[in-house]
Design a protein around this motif. Sequence first.
Motif, PDB file in Angstrom:
ATOM      1  N   GLN A 156      45.301  99.567  72.185  1.00 17.94           N
ATOM      2  CA  GLN A 156      46.459  99.244  73.014  1.00 17.94           C
ATOM      3  C   GLN A 156      47.520 100.317  72.822  1.00 17.94           C
ATOM      4  O   GLN A 156      47.371 101.198  71.987  1.00 17.94           O
ATOM      5  N   TYR A 157      48.600 100.247  73.596  1.00 16.26           N
ATOM      6  CA  TYR A 157      49.697 101.188  73.415  1.00 16.26           C
ATOM      7  C   TYR A 157      50.510 100.789  72.192  1.00 16.26           C
ATOM      8  O   TYR A 157      50.897  99.632  72.041  1.00 16.26           O
ATOM      9  N   LEU A 158      50.725 101.765  71.309  1.00 11.90           N
ATOM     10  CA  LEU A 158      51.462 101.548  70.072  1.00 11.90           C
ATOM     11  C   LEU A 158      52.652 102.499  70.019  1.00 11.90           C
ATOM     12  O   LEU A 158      52.570 103.633  70.485  1.00 11.90           O
ATOM     13  N   ILE A 159      53.743 102.027  69.435  1.00 10.41           N
ATOM     14  CA  ILE A 159      54.953 102.827  69.317  1.00 10.41           C
ATOM     15  C   ILE A 159      55.274 103.008  67.835  1.00 10.41           C
ATOM     16  O   ILE A 159      55.785 102.090  67.195  1.00 10.41           O
ATOM     17  N   PRO A 160      54.947 104.191  67.277  1.00 12.43           N
ATOM     18  CA  PRO A 160      55.398 104.456  65.915  1.00 12.43           C
ATOM     19  C   PRO A 160      56.916 104.650  65.948  1.00 12.43           C
ATOM     20  O   PRO A 160      57.442 105.290  66.855  1.00 12.43           O
ATOM     21  N   ALA A 161      57.611 104.058  64.990  1.00 10.43           N
ATOM     22  CA  ALA A 161      59.076 104.112  65.003  1.00 10.43           C
ATOM     23  C   ALA A 161      59.619 103.940  63.597  1.00 10.43           C
ATOM     24  O   ALA A 161      58.938 103.407  62.712  1.00 10.43           O
ATOM     25  N   ILE A 162      60.847 104.382  63.409  1.00 10.71           N
ATOM     26  CA  ILE A 162      61.551 104.114  62.164  1.00 10.71           C
ATOM     27  C   ILE A 162      62.273 102.787  62.344  1.00 10.71           C
ATOM     28  O   ILE A 162      63.062 102.627  63.267  1.00 10.71           O
ATOM     29  N   ASP A 163      61.954 101.830  61.496  1.00 11.00           N
ATOM     30  CA  ASP A 163      62.615 100.524  61.519  1.00 11.00           C
ATOM     31  C   ASP A 163      63.859 100.666  60.643  1.00 11.00           C
ATOM     32  O   ASP A 163      63.761 100.832  59.431  1.00 11.00           O
TER      33      ASP A 163
END
Length: 183
Positions: A156-163
Motif C-alpha cells: 500500500q502507499y506508505l508515508i515515512p515521516a518524523i513524528d
Amino acid sequence: MLRVTFEILPGGDEARARTIGIMELANIKTHLDGTADYAVALKKTPPFAGALRAAWKKNRVSYDDRELNDVIASEDEELITAFVGGHHRTKRGVYDLLFRALRACGLDMRNRDTTAATLRRLVRIDYTNWRGERAKRLIEPLGLTFGASEFHPHPQYLIPAIDHEKKTERVFAAKDIHSWETP
C-alpha cells in the motif's frame, strides 16, 4: 552489530581526545524483502560499556527480548534507546543506517529549525494506527512509497515521516489518514 565511538578532540589534538559517547546498533530481525530492524542504544555518560554488547554476545538481542523492548524508544540521563525499522541491508549503506539511528534517537529534534520554511512542512493528521487507536499526530512527511512493513503487511502507499510528539521516524499508512491540516 555495529558500534560507533564519539570523541571530542580539544583544539584538534589527538593526545587530548576523550570519549563522550558510544552508539550501538544490533540487528534484531531480518525480513524476507532484504530489510532489517535494529535496536539502537546511545550511551551519553561514562562508563562507556556497551549497552547491547553483552546481550548480543549471549545471542539475546531479538524482537521478542522483553528487557530490550521495555526500553526501546526511551531516554534518561545516561542512555537513549530507539528502534530503526525497515532498513534495506544491501540497497542502503551503513552511513544511511547511522543517520537513521541518530534520527531515531531524536538528535535531529534537539535544535530544530523553526523558520517559516520548516514549519510549512509540518502537518497534523488524524490517524488510526495498526492497533485501531485513533489520534491526532504532528508529523513532517519525508516522502511517499509503495510497499509493506511490519505494521502494514499488505502492499500500500506508505508515508515515512518524523513524528514530532514521539520524536522518532515512523511510517504511516496513507489509507489510515482521515484528514490533514497545517498547524
